[in-house]
Scaffold this active site. Structure first.
Site, PDB file in Angstrom:
ATOM      1  N   ASP A  97     -30.941  64.710  30.917  1.00 47.77           N
ATOM      2  CA  ASP A  97     -29.925  63.650  30.967  1.00 47.77           C
ATOM      3  C   ASP A  97     -30.422  62.379  30.280  1.00 47.77           C
ATOM      4  OD1 ASP A  97     -27.207  63.493  31.752  1.00 47.77           O
ATOM      5  OD2 ASP A  97     -27.722  61.972  33.234  1.00 47.77           O
ATOM      6  N   GLU A 144     -29.810  51.718  33.051  1.00 47.78           N
ATOM      7  CA  GLU A 144     -29.927  53.147  33.338  1.00 47.78           C
ATOM      8  C   GLU A 144     -31.106  53.772  32.584  1.00 47.78           C
ATOM      9  OE1 GLU A 144     -26.092  55.054  33.624  1.00 47.78           O
ATOM     10  OE2 GLU A 144     -26.961  56.855  32.719  1.00 47.78           O
ATOM     11  N   GLU A 156     -17.645  59.527  32.185  1.00 49.30           N
ATOM     12  CA  GLU A 156     -18.064  58.675  33.307  1.00 49.30           C
ATOM     13  C   GLU A 156     -17.473  59.169  34.627  1.00 49.30           C
ATOM     14  OE1 GLU A 156     -20.480  57.115  32.417  1.00 49.30           O
ATOM     15  OE2 GLU A 156     -20.107  55.101  31.644  1.00 49.30           O
ATOM     16  N   GLU A 207     -19.533  69.315  30.356  1.00 47.84           N
ATOM     17  CA  GLU A 207     -20.167  68.905  31.613  1.00 47.84           C
ATOM     18  C   GLU A 207     -20.566  70.128  32.450  1.00 47.84           C
ATOM     19  OE1 GLU A 207     -21.227  66.010  32.782  1.00 47.84           O
ATOM     20  OE2 GLU A 207     -20.428  64.718  31.208  1.00 47.84           O
TER      21      GLU A 207
HETATM   22  C1  LIG Z   1     -24.136  64.742  30.995  1.00 45.01           C
HETATM   23  C2  LIG Z   1     -23.769  63.385  31.504  1.00 45.01           C
HETATM   24  N1  LIG Z   1     -22.486  63.084  31.684  1.00 45.01           N
HETATM   25  C3  LIG Z   1     -22.141  61.848  32.153  1.00 45.01           C
HETATM   26  C4  LIG Z   1     -23.080  60.893  32.432  1.00 45.01           C
HETATM   27  C5  LIG Z   1     -22.662  59.563  32.988  1.00 45.01           C
HETATM   28  N2  LIG Z   1     -22.674  58.536  32.018  1.00 45.01           N
HETATM   29  C6  LIG Z   1     -23.734  57.731  31.848  1.00 45.01           C
HETATM   30  O1  LIG Z   1     -24.765  57.807  32.439  1.00 45.01           O
HETATM   31  C7  LIG Z   1     -24.424  61.248  32.217  1.00 45.01           C
HETATM   32  N3  LIG Z   1     -25.437  60.403  32.476  1.00 45.01           N
HETATM   33  N4  LIG Z   1     -24.736  62.506  31.772  1.00 45.01           N
END
Ligand SMILES: Cc1ncc(CNC=O)c(N)n1
Length: 231
Positions: free
Chosen positions: A56, A98, A150, A220
């Protein structure tokens, strides 16, 4: 007296909700994935969690560039009556925090970020983001994808913080990062921007935005699957 809205206008007003109902199965697949459910019931495999963390971090670095491209589209294309730029800039500021958070978390869990090789699902997702960065892609389409990206994290991690869950205490901070009320509010603002854009979009743009939403949900699911694989 206010003019009566046509049926078409009423439908466009809640386009996102209409789509989420229509694509309920894949939406639930993305927001209630076994990986998230395993965090929620405390059975999560730590090697899966570390895989997710490292992958991530790489994704988020690509995501920052994507958000920058959405900001440019907002500046060029939106009349900005809704303060889009402020919402997007707030999102970017949160991403700055983040990235630092990922670095701290990685050192806490003994994950060496410089050694992480992006896996296929991650590379595919980043390539998808890159395709949306093209100036050919309309603001409406890009902001729809942005909201969906998000919202999946917000919905997923907020689910782990509900009463009666068994989320391990050392994963609470992770869940709070995306599951806190402020992030929920931010997602709500994004959703309002999307619904406003869709209400004035052409039929072609609306179709493209719906496809972008489905693409995000599929990516996702693949991203969570990859984390569960625990390599
Ligand atoms: C794979 C994925 N999808 C959404 C997010 C959330 N957005 C920012 O952090 C994230 N971090 N990773």
């Amino acid at each position: 007296m206010q003019a009566k809205k046509t049926r078409e206008e009423v439908e466009k007003n809640s386009m996102i909700d209409t789509w989420l109902k229509k694509h309920c199965l894949i939406y639930v697949g993305a927001t209630r994935h076994p990986f998230i459910l395993s965090i929620r019931d405390g059975t999560v495999n730590l090697s899966s969690f570390k895989t997710w963390l490292g992958q991530d971090y790489i994704f988020v670095r690509a995501f920052v560039s994507f958000v920058a491209s959405v900001l440019i589209k907002a500046w060029k294309e939106s009349d900005d009556s809704g303060g889009d730029m402020e919402v997007l800039l707030g999102g970017m500021a949160a991403l700055n925090d983040e990235i630092q958070w990922f670095k701290n978390e990685a050192s806490k869990w003994g994950v060496q970020l410089s050694d992480i090789v992006p896996q296929k699902a991650n590379k595919d997702y980043c390539r998808f983001l890159e395709s949306l960065m093209s100036s050919e892609v309309k603001y409406t389409v890009a902001i729809t994808a942005f909201w969906a990206i998000e919202a999946v994290y917000q919905q997923s991690f907020a689910h782990c913080l509900e009463d009666g869950t068994n989320t391990p205490s050392d994963l609470q901070a992770t869940c709070l990062r995306w599951g806190n009320d402020g992030f929920g509010q931010y997602c709500h603002s994004l959703k309002q921007i999307v619904n406003r854009q869709l209400a004035k979009a052409s039929d072609d743009e609306i179709k493209e935005a719906e496809v972008a939403l489905l693409d995000v949900l599929e990516h996702e699911v693949e991203f969570w699957n990859m984390s569960c694989g625990g390599a």
